[in-house]
Design a protein around this motif. Structure first.
Motif, PDB file in Angstrom:
ATOM      1  N   THR A  69      22.826  26.712  75.819  1.00 10.83           N
ATOM      2  CA  THR A  69      23.055  28.079  75.578  1.00 10.83           C
ATOM      3  C   THR A  69      24.230  28.337  76.450  1.00 10.83           C
ATOM      4  O   THR A  69      24.793  27.417  77.281  1.00 10.83           O
ATOM      5  CB  THR A  69      22.117  28.918  76.401  1.00 10.83           C
ATOM      6  OG1 THR A  69      21.916  28.681  78.005  1.00 10.83           O
ATOM      7  CG2 THR A  69      20.497  28.809  75.656  1.00 10.83           C
ATOM      8  N   ASN A  70      25.058  29.153  76.395  1.00 10.26           N
ATOM      9  CA  ASN A  70      26.393  29.800  76.948  1.00 10.26           C
ATOM     10  C   ASN A  70      26.063  29.533  78.455  1.00 10.26           C
ATOM     11  O   ASN A  70      26.852  29.070  79.423  1.00 10.26           O
ATOM     12  CB  ASN A  70      26.770  31.145  76.902  1.00 10.26           C
ATOM     13  CG  ASN A  70      28.036  31.385  77.161  1.00 10.26           C
ATOM     14  OD1 ASN A  70      29.047  30.867  76.724  1.00 10.26           O
ATOM     15  ND2 ASN A  70      28.233  32.305  78.059  1.00 10.26           N
ATOM     16  N   ASN A  71      24.964  30.370  79.058  1.00 10.48           N
ATOM     17  CA  ASN A  71      24.468  30.238  80.411  1.00 10.48           C
ATOM     18  C   ASN A  71      24.342  28.798  81.154  1.00 10.48           C
ATOM     19  O   ASN A  71      24.818  28.466  82.216  1.00 10.48           O
ATOM     20  CB  ASN A  71      23.276  31.178  80.823  1.00 10.48           C
ATOM     21  CG  ASN A  71      23.488  32.474  80.247  1.00 10.48           C
ATOM     22  OD1 ASN A  71      24.602  32.835  80.529  1.00 10.48           O
ATOM     23  ND2 ASN A  71      22.341  33.381  80.663  1.00 10.48           N
ATOM     24  N   ARG A 104      14.037  31.179  70.370  1.00  9.68           N
ATOM     25  CA  ARG A 104      13.116  31.701  71.658  1.00  9.68           C
ATOM     26  C   ARG A 104      13.757  32.698  72.336  1.00  9.68           C
ATOM     27  O   ARG A 104      12.919  33.470  73.008  1.00  9.68           O
ATOM     28  CB  ARG A 104      13.034  30.467  72.771  1.00  9.68           C
ATOM     29  CG  ARG A 104      12.143  29.244  71.978  1.00  9.68           C
ATOM     30  CD  ARG A 104      12.186  28.230  72.871  1.00  9.68           C
ATOM     31  NE  ARG A 104      13.580  27.571  73.351  1.00  9.68           N
ATOM     32  CZ  ARG A 104      13.990  26.310  73.551  1.00  9.68           C
ATOM     33  NH1 ARG A 104      13.175  25.423  73.713  1.00  9.68           N
ATOM     34  NH2 ARG A 104      15.142  26.257  73.682  1.00  9.68           N
ATOM     35  N   ASP A 105      14.941  33.054  72.327  1.00 12.56           N
ATOM     36  CA  ASP A 105      15.410  34.274  73.033  1.00 12.56           C
ATOM     37  C   ASP A 105      16.584  34.686  71.899  1.00 12.56           C
ATOM     38  O   ASP A 105      17.757  34.340  71.941  1.00 12.56           O
ATOM     39  CB  ASP A 105      16.275  33.818  74.480  1.00 12.56           C
ATOM     40  CG  ASP A 105      16.642  35.154  75.045  1.00 12.56           C
ATOM     41  OD1 ASP A 105      16.725  36.312  74.615  1.00 12.56           O
ATOM     42  OD2 ASP A 105      17.333  34.648  76.134  1.00 12.56           O
ATOM     43  N   ARG A 110      22.602  29.302  70.550  1.00 10.33           N
ATOM     44  CA  ARG A 110      22.692  28.130  71.100  1.00 10.33           C
ATOM     45  C   ARG A 110      24.086  27.400  70.778  1.00 10.33           C
ATOM     46  O   ARG A 110      24.365  27.767  69.296  1.00 10.33           O
ATOM     47  CB  ARG A 110      21.583  27.271  70.541  1.00 10.33           C
ATOM     48  CG  ARG A 110      20.321  27.615  71.194  1.00 10.33           C
ATOM     49  CD  ARG A 110      19.104  26.799  71.138  1.00 10.33           C
ATOM     50  NE  ARG A 110      18.996  25.549  71.766  1.00 10.33           N
ATOM     51  CZ  ARG A 110      18.852  25.343  73.201  1.00 10.33           C
ATOM     52  NH1 ARG A 110      18.918  26.478  73.849  1.00 10.33           N
ATOM     53  NH2 ARG A 110      19.194  24.244  73.810  1.00 10.33           N
ATOM     54  N   ILE A 111      24.662  26.587  71.387  1.00 11.14           N
ATOM     55  CA  ILE A 111      25.983  25.962  71.144  1.00 11.14           C
ATOM     56  C   ILE A 111      25.930  24.545  70.443  1.00 11.14           C
ATOM     57  O   ILE A 111      25.247  23.773  71.186  1.00 11.14           O
ATOM     58  CB  ILE A 111      26.883  26.108  72.136  1.00 11.14           C
ATOM     59  CG1 ILE A 111      26.976  27.890  72.644  1.00 11.14           C
ATOM     60  CG2 ILE A 111      28.124  25.614  71.828  1.00 11.14           C
ATOM     61  CD1 ILE A 111      27.434  27.831  74.011  1.00 11.14           C
ATOM     62  N   PHE A 112      26.449  24.204  69.584  1.00 11.75           N
ATOM     63  CA  PHE A 112      26.242  22.897  68.782  1.00 11.75           C
ATOM     64  C   PHE A 112      27.759  22.186  68.490  1.00 11.75           C
ATOM     65  O   PHE A 112      28.561  23.122  68.192  1.00 11.75           O
ATOM     66  CB  PHE A 112      25.538  22.998  67.575  1.00 11.75           C
ATOM     67  CG  PHE A 112      24.077  23.166  67.661  1.00 11.75           C
ATOM     68  CD1 PHE A 112      23.093  22.285  67.741  1.00 11.75           C
ATOM     69  CD2 PHE A 112      23.672  24.942  67.611  1.00 11.75           C
ATOM     70  CE1 PHE A 112      21.632  22.612  67.999  1.00 11.75           C
ATOM     71  CE2 PHE A 112      22.459  24.877  67.689  1.00 11.75           C
ATOM     72  CZ  PHE A 112      21.358  24.177  67.827  1.00 11.75           C
TER      73      PHE A 112
END
Length: 173
Positions: A69-71, A104-105, A110-112
């Protein structure tokens, strides 16, 4: 190494300043970072990655096979979530990464790493190996590898004690 106590009430000694400056840890590391960044950017341009900045390597190097994730990425890279969002947008626009809504959120993605990003990381690896070979030729393989081992140890222990963004009070280890 200089061990004498310096105080503000002493006359400023420029000769001492020049001697100390040459071995200043911050100065040496900053110069090495700039040198490596320039070298890698130049070589990547020669290899066809003309839109890539060496400073982005930190972000790509923290991606995970299963996405991130970005966070999480911002935390690992030691930048704000807002700064990371801007960099993610740039890297996505330049086709180095892609994002997918997190299962999930739904509020996050999500970053790939995509194929172009993988090819870039392979090129970065090759560039850093070129630099390593150059350093081996200058200082010898044993000295260079010992320096790298020492730096890895210092980074691991510093992060263990205080986290990746720790700030030590001036004058304290």
């Amino acid at each position: 190494m200089y061990n004498e106590e310096l105080t503000a009430d002493q006359p400023f000694d420029f000769q001492l300043f020049y001697e100390v400056r040459e071995r200043s840890l911050g100065r040496v590391m900053a110069k090495m970072k700039r040198f490596l960044g320039r070298y890698v950017e130049q070589r990547l341009t020669e290899l066809g990655f003309t839109d890539f900045k060496a400073s982005y390597i930190t972000f790509l190097g923290n991606l995970e096979e299963g996405g991130i994730t970005n966070n999480e990425l911002a935390k690992r890279a030691g930048v704000t979530k807002q700064a990371m969002s801007k960099i993610v947008k740039l890297l996505e626009d330049d086709n180095y990464i892609y994002t997918v809504k997190d299962e999930r959120d739904s509020r996050s993605s999500r970053i790939f790493l995509n194929e172009r990003g993988k090819q870039l990381l392979i090129a970065v690896f090759k560039c850093t190996e070129e630099m390593r070979a150059k350093f081996h030729a200058i200082a010898g393989q044993e000295r260079v590898e010992q320096m790298i081992d020492t730096m890895v140890l210092l980074v691991r222990e510093s992060e263990k004690d205080a986290g990746p963004l720790a700030v030590f009070p001036c004058g304290q280890p």
